[in-house]
Design a protein around this motif. Structure first.
Motif, PDB file in Angstrom:
ATOM      1  N   ALA A  21       1.102  -1.086  -0.302  1.00  5.43           N
ATOM      2  CA  ALA A  21       0.184   0.143   0.001  1.00  5.43           C
ATOM      3  C   ALA A  21       0.653   1.318   0.088  1.00  5.43           C
ATOM      4  O   ALA A  21       1.597   1.285   0.744  1.00  5.43           O
ATOM      5  CB  ALA A  21      -0.906   0.613   1.070  1.00  5.43           C
ATOM      6  N   VAL A  22       0.593   1.781  -0.997  1.00  6.96           N
ATOM      7  CA  VAL A  22       1.051   3.358  -1.126  1.00  6.96           C
ATOM      8  C   VAL A  22       1.550   3.553   1.043  1.00  6.96           C
ATOM      9  O   VAL A  22       2.882   4.348   0.561  1.00  6.96           O
ATOM     10  CB  VAL A  22       0.366   4.469  -1.661  1.00  6.96           C
ATOM     11  N   ARG A  23       0.815   3.951   2.082  1.00  6.19           N
ATOM     12  CA  ARG A  23       1.481   4.899   2.937  1.00  6.19           C
ATOM     13  C   ARG A  23       1.451   3.904   3.459  1.00  6.19           C
ATOM     14  O   ARG A  23       2.698   4.227   4.665  1.00  6.19           O
ATOM     15  CB  ARG A  23      -0.638   4.850   4.008  1.00  6.19           C
ATOM     16  N   ASP A  24       2.212   2.567   2.979  1.00  7.83           N
ATOM     17  CA  ASP A  24       3.260   1.572   3.646  1.00  7.83           C
ATOM     18  C   ASP A  24       3.988   2.066   3.339  1.00  7.83           C
ATOM     19  O   ASP A  24       5.221   0.814   4.255  1.00  7.83           O
ATOM     20  CB  ASP A  24       2.477   0.202   3.907  1.00  7.83           C
ATOM     21  N   THR A  25       4.293   2.216   1.865  1.00  9.42           N
ATOM     22  CA  THR A  25       6.028   2.201   1.531  1.00  9.42           C
ATOM     23  C   THR A  25       7.424   2.684   2.621  1.00  9.42           C
ATOM     24  O   THR A  25       8.034   2.312   2.343  1.00  9.42           O
ATOM     25  CB  THR A  25       5.909   3.287   0.048  1.00  9.42           C
ATOM     26  N   ARG A  32       7.979   2.434  -7.839  1.00 17.48           N
ATOM     27  CA  ARG A  32       7.142   2.637  -9.087  1.00 17.48           C
ATOM     28  C   ARG A  32       6.554   2.608  -8.282  1.00 17.48           C
ATOM     29  O   ARG A  32       5.338   1.835  -7.797  1.00 17.48           O
ATOM     30  CB  ARG A  32       6.838   1.536  -9.631  1.00 17.48           C
ATOM     31  N   ALA A  33       4.999   3.582  -9.017  1.00 17.81           N
ATOM     32  CA  ALA A  33       3.563   3.599  -8.493  1.00 17.81           C
ATOM     33  C   ALA A  33       3.345   3.032  -9.239  1.00 17.81           C
ATOM     34  O   ALA A  33       3.054   3.079 -10.381  1.00 17.81           O
ATOM     35  CB  ALA A  33       3.328   5.430  -8.223  1.00 17.81           C
ATOM     36  N   GLU A  34       1.506   2.346  -8.812  1.00 14.40           N
ATOM     37  CA  GLU A  34       0.958   1.731  -9.958  1.00 14.40           C
ATOM     38  C   GLU A  34      -0.565   1.596  -8.657  1.00 14.40           C
ATOM     39  O   GLU A  34      -0.998   1.642  -8.058  1.00 14.40           O
ATOM     40  CB  GLU A  34       1.508  -0.125  -9.327  1.00 14.40           C
ATOM     41  N   SER A  35      -2.018   1.013  -9.884  1.00 12.46           N
ATOM     42  CA  SER A  35      -3.162   1.132 -10.121  1.00 12.46           C
ATOM     43  C   SER A  35      -3.691  -0.359  -9.751  1.00 12.46           C
ATOM     44  O   SER A  35      -2.955  -0.626 -11.005  1.00 12.46           O
ATOM     45  CB  SER A  35      -3.921   2.022 -10.689  1.00 12.46           C
ATOM     46  N   VAL A  36      -3.993  -0.740  -9.276  1.00 10.94           N
ATOM     47  CA  VAL A  36      -4.063  -2.389  -9.286  1.00 10.94           C
ATOM     48  C   VAL A  36      -5.945  -2.232  -9.199  1.00 10.94           C
ATOM     49  O   VAL A  36      -6.531  -1.599  -8.699  1.00 10.94           O
ATOM     50  CB  VAL A  36      -3.903  -3.152  -8.456  1.00 10.94           C
ATOM     51  N   ARG A  51      -1.271   1.039  -4.525  1.00 11.69           N
ATOM     52  CA  ARG A  51       0.495  -0.287  -4.804  1.00 11.69           C
ATOM     53  C   ARG A  51       1.653   0.999  -5.232  1.00 11.69           C
ATOM     54  O   ARG A  51       1.389   1.891  -6.008  1.00 11.69           O
ATOM     55  CB  ARG A  51      -0.011  -1.170  -4.925  1.00 11.69           C
ATOM     56  N   THR A  52       2.594   0.732  -4.138  1.00 15.80           N
ATOM     57  CA  THR A  52       4.071   0.648  -4.516  1.00 15.80           C
ATOM     58  C   THR A  52       4.692   0.054  -4.662  1.00 15.80           C
ATOM     59  O   THR A  52       4.573  -1.230  -4.169  1.00 15.80           O
ATOM     60  CB  THR A  52       4.747   1.601  -3.625  1.00 15.80           C
ATOM     61  N   THR A  53       5.445  -0.477  -6.096  1.00 16.05           N
ATOM     62  CA  THR A  53       6.048  -1.968  -6.525  1.00 16.05           C
ATOM     63  C   THR A  53       7.551  -1.288  -6.278  1.00 16.05           C
ATOM     64  O   THR A  53       7.893  -0.210  -6.316  1.00 16.05           O
ATOM     65  CB  THR A  53       5.959  -2.333  -7.995  1.00 16.05           C
ATOM     66  N   LEU A  54       8.256  -2.526  -5.117  1.00 21.51           N
ATOM     67  CA  LEU A  54       9.847  -2.057  -5.007  1.00 21.51           C
ATOM     68  C   LEU A  54      10.577  -3.369  -5.506  1.00 21.51           C
ATOM     69  O   LEU A  54       9.548  -4.884  -5.444  1.00 21.51           O
ATOM     70  CB  LEU A  54       9.800  -1.813  -3.615  1.00 21.51           C
ATOM     71  N   GLU A  55      11.771  -2.901  -6.025  1.00 23.41           N
ATOM     72  CA  GLU A  55      12.365  -4.129  -6.851  1.00 23.41           C
ATOM     73  C   GLU A  55      14.271  -3.860  -6.510  1.00 23.41           C
ATOM     74  O   GLU A  55      14.457  -2.912  -6.211  1.00 23.41           O
ATOM     75  CB  GLU A  55      11.707  -3.960  -8.502  1.00 23.41           C
TER      76      GLU A  55
END
Length: 99
Positions: free
Chosen positions: A11-15, A33-37, A57-61
């Protein structure tokens, strides 16, 4: 050990909490990256997301050694966050840096 691409969706707030947790166990660069699901599985959704039908959501890699995966998973699990984090790993055949 082989290297893995570790991908997390939070979740964005948990990034920031998840990023901080990862940084305690890995110095690797983290791509964000910021994403919509959209979909039918709203088990990870907050209340407003359930109403709108769209999860932000935020994707972290990051790349790391396979032997470090338990440390990364434990750090993320212990992070102070509100919602679940989905994750996956992908085996890398090769990677590098071109200067």
């Amino acid at each position: 050990m082989s290297d893995l691409l570790f991908t997390l969706h939070c979740a964005v707030r948990d990034t920031e909490a998840v990023l901080g947790a990862i940084r305690t166990v890995s110095p690797a660069p983290i791509h964000i990256r910021a994403e919509s699901v959209r979909g039918q599985d709203y088990g990870d959704a907050g209340t407003a997301e359930k109403v709108s039908g769209e999860l932000k959501r935020t994707t972290l890699e990051l790349i790391f050694g396979a032997d470090r995966m338990p440390d990364l998973l434990q750090a993320v699990e212990e992070a102070r966050r509100d919602l679940p984090v989905r994750w996956r790993t992908t085996c890398l055949l090769d990677h590098g840096r071109i200067a």
